[in-house]
Design a protein around this motif. Structure first.
Motif, PDB file in Angstrom:
ATOM      1  N   ALA A  65       0.987  -1.601   0.073  1.00  0.00           N
ATOM      2  CA  ALA A  65      -0.257   0.221  -0.042  1.00  0.00           C
ATOM      3  C   ALA A  65       0.550   1.112  -0.116  1.00  0.00           C
ATOM      4  O   ALA A  65       2.000   1.473   0.370  1.00  0.00           O
ATOM      5  CB  ALA A  65      -0.971   0.011   1.112  1.00  0.00           C
ATOM      6  N   ILE A  66       0.273   2.399  -0.919  1.00  0.00           N
ATOM      7  CA  ILE A  66       1.151   4.071  -0.599  1.00  0.00           C
ATOM      8  C   ILE A  66       0.242   4.449   0.125  1.00  0.00           C
ATOM      9  O   ILE A  66      -0.596   4.937  -0.415  1.00  0.00           O
ATOM     10  CB  ILE A  66       1.651   3.598  -2.432  1.00  0.00           C
ATOM     11  N   VAL A  67       0.740   5.167   0.656  1.00  0.00           N
ATOM     12  CA  VAL A  67      -0.790   6.205   1.609  1.00  0.00           C
ATOM     13  C   VAL A  67       0.347   7.427   1.384  1.00  0.00           C
ATOM     14  O   VAL A  67       2.017   7.124   1.496  1.00  0.00           O
ATOM     15  CB  VAL A  67      -0.669   5.872   2.890  1.00  0.00           C
ATOM     16  N   ASN A  68      -0.183   8.990   2.181  1.00  0.00           N
ATOM     17  CA  ASN A  68       0.695   9.547   2.374  1.00  0.00           C
ATOM     18  C   ASN A  68       0.742  10.055   4.154  1.00  0.00           C
ATOM     19  O   ASN A  68      -0.615   9.727   4.655  1.00  0.00           O
ATOM     20  CB  ASN A  68      -0.130  10.376   2.351  1.00  0.00           C
ATOM     21  N   LEU A  69       1.370   9.161   4.881  1.00  0.00           N
ATOM     22  CA  LEU A  69       1.818   9.494   6.181  1.00  0.00           C
ATOM     23  C   LEU A  69       1.180  10.397   7.064  1.00  0.00           C
ATOM     24  O   LEU A  69       0.291  10.695   8.454  1.00  0.00           O
ATOM     25  CB  LEU A  69       3.088   8.652   6.449  1.00  0.00           C
ATOM     26  N   LEU A  70       1.294  12.247   6.460  1.00  0.00           N
ATOM     27  CA  LEU A  70       0.975  12.852   6.565  1.00  0.00           C
ATOM     28  C   LEU A  70      -0.491  13.254   7.601  1.00  0.00           C
ATOM     29  O   LEU A  70      -1.176  13.279   8.918  1.00  0.00           O
ATOM     30  CB  LEU A  70       1.270  13.933   6.089  1.00  0.00           C
ATOM     31  N   ASN A  71      -1.277  12.684   6.635  1.00  0.00           N
ATOM     32  CA  ASN A  71      -2.570  12.635   6.330  1.00  0.00           C
ATOM     33  C   ASN A  71      -2.953  11.599   7.950  1.00  0.00           C
ATOM     34  O   ASN A  71      -4.642  10.828   7.536  1.00  0.00           O
ATOM     35  CB  ASN A  71      -3.602  11.738   5.148  1.00  0.00           C
ATOM     36  N   VAL A  72      -2.493  10.148   7.820  1.00  0.00           N
ATOM     37  CA  VAL A  72      -3.386   8.886   8.569  1.00  0.00           C
ATOM     38  C   VAL A  72      -2.345   8.783  10.022  1.00  0.00           C
ATOM     39  O   VAL A  72      -2.123   7.473  10.333  1.00  0.00           O
ATOM     40  CB  VAL A  72      -3.028   7.861   8.035  1.00  0.00           C
ATOM     41  N   VAL A  73      -0.973   9.051  10.516  1.00  0.00           N
ATOM     42  CA  VAL A  73      -0.557   9.342  11.591  1.00  0.00           C
ATOM     43  C   VAL A  73      -1.893   8.364  12.920  1.00  0.00           C
ATOM     44  O   VAL A  73      -1.392   7.864  13.292  1.00  0.00           O
ATOM     45  CB  VAL A  73      -0.250  10.394  12.408  1.00  0.00           C
ATOM     46  N   HIS A  74      -2.685   9.231  13.144  1.00  0.00           N
ATOM     47  CA  HIS A  74      -3.526   8.508  13.819  1.00  0.00           C
ATOM     48  C   HIS A  74      -3.981   7.055  13.852  1.00  0.00           C
ATOM     49  O   HIS A  74      -4.535   6.145  14.242  1.00  0.00           O
ATOM     50  CB  HIS A  74      -4.816   9.082  14.008  1.00  0.00           C
TER      51      HIS A  74
END
Length: 95
Positions: A65-74
């Protein structure tokens, strides 16, 4: 060490966010296909939340999976907490 493109074959399912899909996926898949013609890339576009829900539930149907970590830290913290709590039950934190 980079695998020999002539000897590597198979299929990789990749979960990506819509923004990544719209911006980078076409060129990524084209370049990857040129280097590894015997590997089929299957892209599945879904939201960050959906990707992490599937990872957390164990019902994911993708290899990477490739995600933007800034948006999903929680979401990452909650996922890690759930993994740790399975081995040591404790009250869930609030994020």
């Amino acid at each position: 060490m980079i695998p020999d493109p002539e000897r590597v074959q198979g299929k990789i399912s990749l979960a990506v966010t819509p923004r990544f899909s719209d911006t980078f996926l076409g060129s990524l898949m084209m370049k990857f296909g040129e280097v590894y013609p015997k590997i089929k890339l299957q892209a599945i576009s879904m939201s960050h939340d959906k990707i992490f829900q599937q990872l957390q539930s164990g019902n994911d149907n993708f290899d990477l999976a490739i995600v933007n970590l800034l948006n999903v830290v929680h979401l990452i913290l909650r996922l890690l907490w759930n993994v740790v709590s399975e081995s040591r039950p404790a009250p869930a934190p609030t994020f």
